[in-house]
Design a protein around this motif. Structure first.
Motif, short mmCIF file in Angstrom:
data_model
loop_
_atom_site.label_atom_id
_atom_site.label_comp_id
_atom_site.label_asym_id
_atom_site.label_seq_id
_atom_site.Cartn_x
_atom_site.Cartn_y
_atom_site.Cartn_z
N GLU A 4 0.85 -1.19 0.00
CA GLU A 4 0.00 0.00 0.00
C GLU A 4 0.89 1.24 0.00
O GLU A 4 1.94 1.27 0.64
CB GLU A 4 -0.91 0.00 1.23
CG GLU A 4 -1.85 1.21 1.30
CD GLU A 4 -2.84 1.13 2.46
OE1 GLU A 4 -3.22 2.19 2.99
OE2 GLU A 4 -3.21 0.00 2.84
N THR A 63 -2.65 -1.47 -3.29
CA THR A 63 -3.64 -0.56 -2.71
C THR A 63 -3.08 0.86 -2.72
O THR A 63 -2.01 1.11 -2.16
CB THR A 63 -3.99 -0.95 -1.26
OG1 THR A 63 -4.52 -2.28 -1.26
CG2 THR A 63 -5.04 0.00 -0.68
N ASP A 65 -3.72 4.60 -1.47
CA ASP A 65 -4.45 5.48 -0.56
C ASP A 65 -4.46 6.86 -1.22
O ASP A 65 -3.51 7.63 -1.11
CB ASP A 65 -3.75 5.53 0.80
CG ASP A 65 -4.50 6.38 1.82
OD1 ASP A 65 -5.31 7.23 1.41
OD2 ASP A 65 -4.27 6.20 3.02
N LYS A 70 -9.20 4.53 -0.56
CA LYS A 70 -8.35 3.44 -1.05
C LYS A 70 -8.93 2.81 -2.31
O LYS A 70 -10.13 2.60 -2.43
CB LYS A 70 -8.17 2.39 0.05
CG LYS A 70 -7.41 2.94 1.25
CD LYS A 70 -7.09 1.88 2.27
CE LYS A 70 -6.30 2.48 3.44
NZ LYS A 70 -5.92 1.45 4.44
#
Length: 200
Positions: A4, A63, A65, A70
């Motif tokens: 992420e 992922t 953000d 998200k």
């Protein structure tokens, strides 16, 4: 591996705006696909440079953000400076858990040094391909595919269709082609002897 990272919406577009972003330590990018419009974004250059050096970043569901919201994506392309270690632009594609994606997945080869081709035949294993085109649901996407060469014999090759794929993953081929993934090269002495016999 769960990867992420953060990104922000990019208000300014165009080459001059992109140059300003790069001078400020940012890298421009875009998220496209799905039902939403293409979204221009900006990310921290050093973080992306580090992530792009990881094999898993190229074959994983990622992922983003994006200013607190998200999104799940896959990496589609990255553009680099011709001679500087600088990322110029990154493209991501949105993914849906219910729709299959097409991606290249790296191959990890094991037990080649213990194969009969090497231990008994004195051959050298040549990796013709280091990745495979596959199609699967995002949740089934493997970070890599393991290829066990432990039973490989001299004069033997392994084709893409012979590789055992994880559950839910299917091979993507182009036409009727079944590409060679691994082949065994003969030892120099053996190859020279065969050439001599052929000439004689």
């Amino acid at each position: 591996m769960q990867i992420e990272f953060k990104a922000s919406l990019r208000a300014e577009q165009g080459s001059s705006a992109s140059r300003r972003l790069r001078r400020a330590g940012q890298v421009p990018g875009i998220i496209y696909g799905g039902d939403a419009p293409a979204t221009p974004i900006t990310m921290d250059h050093n973080e992306m440079f580090h992530l792009l050096s990881k094999e898993a970043f190229h074959a994983s569901v990622l992922t983003i953000d994006l200013d607190g919201a998200k999104q799940t994506v896959v990496l589609r392309d990255s553009q680099w400076h011709a001679y500087k270690p600088q990322v110029l632009h990154i493209d991501f594609q949105r993914v849906d858990a219910t729709h299959k994606i097409h991606l290249k997945v790296p191959l990890h080869f094991i037990n080649g040094e213990n194969s009969p081709a090497v231990k008994l035949g004195g051959g050298m294993i040549s990796h013709v391909l280091n990745e495979l085109d596959v199609r699967c649901l995002p949740g089934d996407l493997p970070e890599f595919i393991e290829v066990d060469l432990g039973t490989l014999e001299a004069d033997q090759s392994i084709h893409a269709s012979q590789i055992k794929l994880p559950k839910g993953v299917e091979l993507v081929t182009h036409g009727d082609v079944d590409p060679v993934v691994v082949t065994v090269l003969k030892a120099k002495g053996e190859a020279a002897a065969e050439d001599g016999n052929a000439q004689g």
